[in-house]
Design a protein around this motif. Structure first.
Motif, PDB file in Angstrom:
ATOM      1  N   LEU A 133       0.647  -0.888  -0.367  1.00 51.67           N
ATOM      2  CA  LEU A 133      -0.468  -0.235   0.516  1.00 51.67           C
ATOM      3  C   LEU A 133       0.665   0.920  -0.360  1.00 51.67           C
ATOM      4  CD1 LEU A 133      -2.796   1.324   0.716  1.00 51.67           C
ATOM      5  CD2 LEU A 133      -2.734   1.519   2.994  1.00 51.67           C
ATOM      6  N   ILE A 134       2.120   1.336   1.139  1.00 52.27           N
ATOM      7  CA  ILE A 134       3.443   3.017   0.841  1.00 52.27           C
ATOM      8  C   ILE A 134       3.202   2.953  -0.627  1.00 52.27           C
ATOM      9  CG2 ILE A 134       4.811   3.416   2.606  1.00 52.27           C
ATOM     10  CD1 ILE A 134       3.724   1.844   4.156  1.00 52.27           C
ATOM     11  N   TYR A 135       4.328   1.735  -1.429  1.00 50.19           N
ATOM     12  CA  TYR A 135       4.615   1.475  -2.283  1.00 50.19           C
ATOM     13  C   TYR A 135       4.040   2.201  -3.192  1.00 50.19           C
ATOM     14  CZ  TYR A 135       6.882   0.639  -6.336  1.00 50.19           C
ATOM     15  OH  TYR A 135       8.213   0.084  -7.803  1.00 50.19           O
ATOM     16  N   TRP A 136       2.916   1.784  -3.380  1.00 50.32           N
ATOM     17  CA  TRP A 136       1.049   2.623  -4.462  1.00 50.32           C
ATOM     18  C   TRP A 136       1.373   3.887  -4.173  1.00 50.32           C
ATOM     19  CZ3 TRP A 136      -0.076   1.449  -8.937  1.00 50.32           C
ATOM     20  CH2 TRP A 136      -1.271   1.632  -9.692  1.00 50.32           C
ATOM     21  N   MET A 137       1.606   4.432  -2.936  1.00 49.21           N
ATOM     22  CA  MET A 137       0.637   5.235  -2.626  1.00 49.21           C
ATOM     23  C   MET A 137       1.976   6.368  -2.900  1.00 49.21           C
ATOM     24  SD  MET A 137      -1.755   5.386   0.551  1.00 49.21           S
ATOM     25  CE  MET A 137      -0.260   5.378   2.206  1.00 49.21           C
ATOM     26  N   THR A 138       2.925   6.213  -2.682  1.00 45.01           N
ATOM     27  CA  THR A 138       4.578   6.946  -3.313  1.00 45.01           C
ATOM     28  C   THR A 138       4.395   7.245  -4.986  1.00 45.01           C
ATOM     29  OG1 THR A 138       5.231   6.008  -1.149  1.00 45.01           O
ATOM     30  CG2 THR A 138       6.367   7.166  -2.573  1.00 45.01           C
ATOM     31  N   LEU A 139       4.111   5.666  -5.776  1.00 49.82           N
ATOM     32  CA  LEU A 139       4.290   5.562  -6.720  1.00 49.82           C
ATOM     33  C   LEU A 139       3.233   7.293  -7.684  1.00 49.82           C
ATOM     34  CD1 LEU A 139       4.686   2.316  -8.595  1.00 49.82           C
ATOM     35  CD2 LEU A 139       6.269   4.519  -7.736  1.00 49.82           C
ATOM     36  N   HIS A 140       2.649   7.688  -6.489  1.00 53.51           N
ATOM     37  CA  HIS A 140       1.075   8.937  -6.810  1.00 53.51           C
ATOM     38  C   HIS A 140       1.936  10.560  -6.133  1.00 53.51           C
ATOM     39  CE1 HIS A 140      -0.548   4.905  -7.226  1.00 53.51           C
ATOM     40  NE2 HIS A 140      -1.762   5.792  -8.374  1.00 53.51           N
ATOM     41  N   THR A 141       3.298  10.437  -5.620  1.00 51.51           N
ATOM     42  CA  THR A 141       3.294  11.900  -5.108  1.00 51.51           C
ATOM     43  C   THR A 141       5.409  11.927  -5.777  1.00 51.51           C
ATOM     44  OG1 THR A 141       4.673  10.266  -3.254  1.00 51.51           O
ATOM     45  CG2 THR A 141       2.376  10.847  -2.823  1.00 51.51           C
ATOM     46  N   GLY A 168       3.699  -3.438  -5.944  1.00 50.21           N
ATOM     47  CA  GLY A 168       3.845  -3.881  -4.611  1.00 50.21           C
ATOM     48  C   GLY A 168       5.175  -3.464  -4.026  1.00 50.21           C
ATOM     49  N   ALA A 169       5.458  -4.263  -3.297  1.00 50.15           N
ATOM     50  CA  ALA A 169       6.711  -4.523  -2.324  1.00 50.15           C
ATOM     51  C   ALA A 169       6.584  -5.085  -1.342  1.00 50.15           C
ATOM     52  CB  ALA A 169       7.350  -3.162  -1.659  1.00 50.15           C
ATOM     53  N   THR A 170       8.193  -6.318  -1.688  1.00 49.34           N
ATOM     54  CA  THR A 170       8.065  -6.831  -0.773  1.00 49.34           C
ATOM     55  C   THR A 170       8.596  -6.796   0.324  1.00 49.34           C
ATOM     56  OG1 THR A 170       8.054  -9.927  -0.337  1.00 49.34           O
ATOM     57  CG2 THR A 170       9.699  -8.017  -1.583  1.00 49.34           C
TER      58      THR A 170
END
Length: 276
Positions: A133-141, A168-170
Motif C-alpha cells: 500500500l505504501i509503495y503504491w501510494m508513493t508512486l503517486h507523489t 507492490g513491495a515485498t
C-alpha cells in the motif's frame, strides 16, 4: 528477458544469509549517513496528496481464513507504529527502522508468509499488504523511492486486480526494506489505519500538490522457460500531469520478473490507475 530459474538453497545457507544481511542493515542504521524519519505529528497535515485502500479479508486458494484474520491483528499493530509519521525534507522513511522486528512479545501472531513461492506461516505474517500500500501510494507523489524489492513469485492468479502486476513491495525484516526519501522542499505525512473492511492509507503534505500521476504497465508478457516454468514480466511507468491536467512527462519506474506459481491465463488485461 530474465528467466529467473529457481535456485534451491539449503536451510543452513538461508539461516546464515539472513544473519549476514540483517547485520549489514543494523550497521547501516547506526553508522550510515541517512537521516531517518522518526517523529510523528498528531495533527494531520493540511493537504491530501493521494489516498488508497485495500480489502483486508480475501479468499485465497488453499489459504485458511484464520491466517487472514491474524494478518488483520498484525496490521493493527504495525499501522499504529507508522501512522502520522512525518518525513521532513532530506529525511528517509524506512519501513523496518520504524516497525522493528515483529515478535510475539509485541503482540504479533502467526500470519501468512510467502517463502520461495510457497504459502507458509510466520510471526508478523501479512505485513506485505502494508508495504504494498505504501509503495503504491508513493508512486503517486513526488517522494523518491530509494529502496524497494519486487516479489520474485507471482503466487495467486489475478482476481479483481485494480493495480498493475508488480506494483507492490515485498518485505522481510530487516534486509528487504522499503525506503522513501523526501527530496522536496515540503514535509509529508503518512496516514495508515484499519476500518472494518479495509486497510486505508494517505500521503498528506504541508502544501497542495502541483502534479498528479497515472501509473500503468508496459511490455506485459508471460514466457515459458527452458526449465519448464512460466515467468511473468512487465515494466511500470507513470505519466506526470501538471495542475492543469496536461501531461508533462512519462517516467520509467521499475521492471518486474516473477515466477508464476499457477498456470497462466490465455489473456491478460493491462491495468492502469490514476491518482486522486
Amino acid at each position: 528477458m530474465e528467466s529467473l530459474k529457481p535456485i534451491k538453497r539449503s536451510p543452513i545457507r538461508i539461516y546464515f544469509g539472513k544473519k549476514y544481511y540483517r547485520s549489514k542493515r543494523y550497521f547501516d542504521w547506526v553508522f550510515g549517513n541517512k537521516k531517518f524519519s522518526m517523529k510523528k505529528e498528531d495533527q494531520p497535515l493540511k493537504h491530501q496528496v493521494f489516498a488508497h485502500q485495500t480489502l483486508l479479508l480475501r479468499e485465497l486458494k488453499n489459504v485458511d481464513m484464520w491466517l487472514q484474520h491474524n494478518k488483520v491483528k498484525n496490521l493493527k499493530i504495525a499501522t499504529q507504529k507508522l501512522n502520522k509519521i512525518i518525513i521532513r525534507p532530506g529525511e528517509t522513511f524506512s519501513y523496518w527502522r520504524l516497525l522493528g522486528n515483529t515478535t510475539k512479545r509485541k503482540g504479533y501472531v502467526d500470519g501468512m508468509v510467502l517463502h520461495y513461492g510457497k504459502v507458509t506461516t510466520g510471526v508478523g505474517g501479512g505485513l506485505c499488504q502494508l508495504s504494498n500500500l505504501i509503495y503504491w501510494m508513493t508512486l503517486h507523489t513526488p517522494l523518491t523511492i530509494t529502496e524497494r524489492y519486487r516479489h520474485s513469485y507471482d503466487v495467486f492468479p489475478d482476481s479483481k486486480r485494480s493495480q498493475p502486476f508488480g506494483s507492490g513491495a515485498t518485505c522481510a525484516y530487516n534486509y528487504l526494506d522499503l525506503q522513501i526519501k523526501n527530496e522536496t522542499n515540503t514535509s509529508y505525512q503518512l496516514i495508515v489505519y484499519l476500518n472494518d473492511t479495509h486497510l486505508v492509507g494517505e500521503w498528506r503534505s504541508e502544501t497542495p500538490a502541483i502534479q498528479s500521476y497515472e501509473v500503468y504497465e508496459r511490455e506485459h508478457a508471460i514466457t515459458m522457460e527452458y526449465w519448464g516454468g512460466y515467468v511473468r514480466h512487465n515494466r511500470i511507468h507513470r505519466k506526470v500531469f501538471n495542475s492543469d491536467k496536461i501531461q508533462i512527462d512519462d517516467e520509467f519506474v521499475t521492471e518486474n520478473h516473477a515466477i508464476m506459481m499457477y498456470e497462466p491465463l490465455l489473456e491478460q488485461e493491462t491495468v492502469t490507475s490514476k491518482s486522486i
